[in-house]
Design a protein around this motif. Structure first.
Motif, mmCIF file in Angstrom:
data_model
loop_
_atom_site.group_PDB
_atom_site.id
_atom_site.type_symbol
_atom_site.label_atom_id
_atom_site.label_comp_id
_atom_site.label_asym_id
_atom_site.label_seq_id
_atom_site.Cartn_x
_atom_site.Cartn_y
_atom_site.Cartn_z
ATOM 1 N N TRP A 170 -23.700 36.055 13.334
ATOM 2 C CA TRP A 170 -23.577 37.120 14.333
ATOM 3 C C TRP A 170 -22.927 38.384 13.762
ATOM 4 O O TRP A 170 -23.153 39.491 14.258
ATOM 5 N N ARG A 171 -22.147 38.249 12.689
ATOM 6 C CA ARG A 171 -21.463 39.420 12.114
ATOM 7 C C ARG A 171 -22.460 40.425 11.532
ATOM 8 O O ARG A 171 -22.158 41.617 11.414
ATOM 9 N N LEU A 172 -23.656 39.946 11.208
ATOM 10 C CA LEU A 172 -24.674 40.855 10.677
ATOM 11 C C LEU A 172 -25.106 41.893 11.708
ATOM 12 O O LEU A 172 -25.541 42.991 11.342
ATOM 13 N N VAL A 173 -24.980 41.582 13.003
ATOM 14 C CA VAL A 173 -25.402 42.547 14.022
ATOM 15 C C VAL A 173 -24.439 43.730 14.079
ATOM 16 O O VAL A 173 -24.742 44.743 14.730
ATOM 17 N N LEU A 174 -23.298 43.640 13.417
ATOM 18 C CA LEU A 174 -22.367 44.755 13.305
ATOM 19 C C LEU A 174 -22.395 45.374 11.906
ATOM 20 O O LEU A 174 -22.244 46.587 11.752
ATOM 21 N N PHE A 175 -22.608 44.550 10.900
ATOM 22 C CA PHE A 175 -22.672 45.080 9.534
ATOM 23 C C PHE A 175 -23.947 45.899 9.298
ATOM 24 O O PHE A 175 -23.915 46.913 8.594
ATOM 25 N N VAL A 176 -25.060 45.486 9.872
ATOM 26 C CA VAL A 176 -26.312 46.221 9.693
ATOM 27 C C VAL A 176 -26.228 47.635 10.292
ATOM 28 O O VAL A 176 -26.599 48.612 9.629
ATOM 29 N N PRO A 177 -25.717 47.798 11.537
ATOM 30 C CA PRO A 177 -25.529 49.171 12.036
ATOM 31 C C PRO A 177 -24.570 49.993 11.184
ATOM 32 O O PRO A 177 -24.758 51.206 11.025
ATOM 33 N N ALA A 178 -23.536 49.351 10.626
ATOM 34 C CA ALA A 178 -22.602 50.080 9.764
ATOM 35 C C ALA A 178 -23.321 50.603 8.516
ATOM 36 O O ALA A 178 -23.123 51.749 8.105
ATOM 37 N N ALA A 179 -24.175 49.775 7.914
ATOM 38 C CA ALA A 179 -24.923 50.205 6.726
ATOM 39 C C ALA A 179 -25.902 51.322 7.074
ATOM 40 O O ALA A 179 -26.038 52.308 6.329
#
Length: 459
Positions: A170-179
């Motif tokens: 689930w952390r990818l749904v926040l890391f992807v917008p950050a990138a």
């Protein structure tokens, strides 16, 4: 940018670059919200959140976004649209990464609130860069329709990406917008021009007005958003306090030498109708999505990814908004296209009423595709009307008003649908009862927009 008679507007490479960056930002905002909503069950399981705490992961963003939108839009007008866009995009980048690293629920909730505040500044700033950087008329209309189609496409694609990413972590749904925010930030710094007016404008700040309106909107959104989960007395007191602060804000603005909102702006019937219709359209749209997701996942047992794919057809507006809608607007005008879109929205929600415990997807598809067409016809033209004819130094404020209406409408629609579902007897009948909310909201929005057509004919 240049045009020739009878030909569509042409953009220079620089203006295409600017529009690309701004579309990237609104796409980012769309996928961020959609992906996180799909990932909520995985977040609860990993961080051990209660239902109430999990609700605040969503509510914190809504409060930051809806509460600070007007102040954010005015800040763009006062301190420079490019500067506010880039600075708060950087803030969004940082807090998204912090949320992805969060090991405790409270840190994720705080990060989401700050992300909402950041979006509340950069979203109207981005919209006002378009409305001041593109010539009013066909050029601006096409840019706004491309922009609005990208926003809707981001939300639709975010539903699918959220299902895929949360299945991994689930952390990818926040890391992807950050990138993605980092890429947009670098491109924006290079491609978005600063205007001389942004450097010389009077920057007096109506602090009392900003505080009262922000507090009023936060309390109103909080009261509406939490109404289905809190005692009636608490909800009534919260909403009442918000209304008192709203009245105080009006008094402050009438006496301020440099008001946050020039109240004369609200004398425009077209602007008021666009904002009211936008509020009700958002209430219907987000209310329906809430109903459809619960119906498919809780009643039918579909997975998050299956649900996302089922609703992907709504994303047809990402293609239709920049291609079909400009031609319709040019031929029939914004007002008629908006009314047609809102009527189609009513039809799409009504088509979902026959759902049962064994309805096949082919029977649901007409709702999804018609809603996609409705969104393409209504959303972009509403944006055009809500900013059309507004002075350049108030474009950020006009965008803030519109997005505040959208956000408050979303909270209102979700709260109303939740209240109906909570009070219903359960089963498929409860979902059918809740569908009355989006049908009624879209119908009222159509009536409000059609009233503008009648006034125009009378004149």
């Amino acid at each position: 940018m240049s045009t020739t008679a009878g030909a569509p507007p042409r953009f220079t490479p620089r203006t295409w670059g600017t529009l690309f960056v701004l579309c990237g930002a609104i796409f980012l905002e769309g996928i961020d919200v959609a992906m996180l909503n799909v990932a909520l069950p995985a977040i609860r399981a990993d961080l051990g959140l209660s239902t109430g705490e999990l609700q605040w992961v969503v509510s914190a963003y809504v409060l930051g976004y809806g509460g600070f939108m007007l102040a954010g839009g005015r800040a763009a007008d006062l301190f420079g649209r490019r500067r506010m866009f880039l600075v708060w995009l950087a803030v969004f980048l940082v807090v998204s990464a912090v949320g992805g690293l969060a090991g405790e629920g409270w840190l994720l909730i705080v990060a989401r609130f700050v992300a909402g505040v950041a979006a509340a500044v950069m979203t109207p700033a981005g919209l006002s860069i378009i409305t001041t950087g593109f010539e009013e008329g066909p050029q601006r209309n096409r840019a706004l329709l491309v922009y609005s189609g990208t926003a809707a496409g981001g939300f639709s694609l975010g539903l699918v990406l959220g299902g895929l990413l949360s299945a991994v972590n689930w952390r990818l749904v926040l890391f992807v917008p950050a990138a993605l925010a980092l890429v947009i930030l670098l491109l924006g710094a290079a491609l978005i021009p600063a205007t001389p007016q942004e450097r010389t404008r009077d920057r007096r700040v109506d602090v009392l007005g900003a505080v009262t309106v922000t507090a009023a909107i936060v309390l109103l959104v909080l009261g509406v958003e939490r109404s289905a989960h809190s005692a009636a007395g608490w909800t009534t007191a919260t909403i009442a306090a918000g209304l008192v602060l709203a009245a105080l804000f009006v008094l402050v603005e009438r006496r301020s030498a440099a008001p946050l909102i020039r109240l004369g702006l609200l004398r425009s019937g077209a602007l008021v109708r666009a904002n009211l219709a936008g509020l009700l359209f958002a209430a219907a749209f987000f209310g329906f999505q809430f109903i459809a997701v619960l119906y498919l996942q809780e009643l039918r047992g579909w997975s998050a990814l299956e649900t996302s794919l089922a609703m992907l057809a709504i994303g047809a507006d990402a293609v239709l908004a920049p291609t079909l809608t400009p031609r319709l607007v040019e031929r029939f005008g914004n007002a008629k296209v908006i009314v047609a879109g809102l009527v189609l929205a009513v039809v799409s929600y009504a088509l979902f009423l026959p759902i049962s415990t064994d309805t096949v997807y082919l029977a649901m598809f007409p709702t999804m595709i018609v809603l996609g067409v409705a969104f393409a016809l209504a959303y972009g033209p509403l944006t055009i009307v809500a900013t059309d004819g507004v002075a350049e130094h108030e474009q950020g404020l006009a965008g803030g008003l519109l997005y505040t209406a959208f956000q408050f409408g979303a909270a209102l629609g979700l709260a109303a649908c939740t209240a109906v579902l909570t009070g219903a007897s359960g089963g498929v009948d409860g979902y059918r009862s809740a569908l009355v909310v989006p049908i009624a909201a879209a119908a009222v929005a159509a009536v409000i927009s059609a009233s503008g057509l009648r006034k125009r004919v009378a004149r």
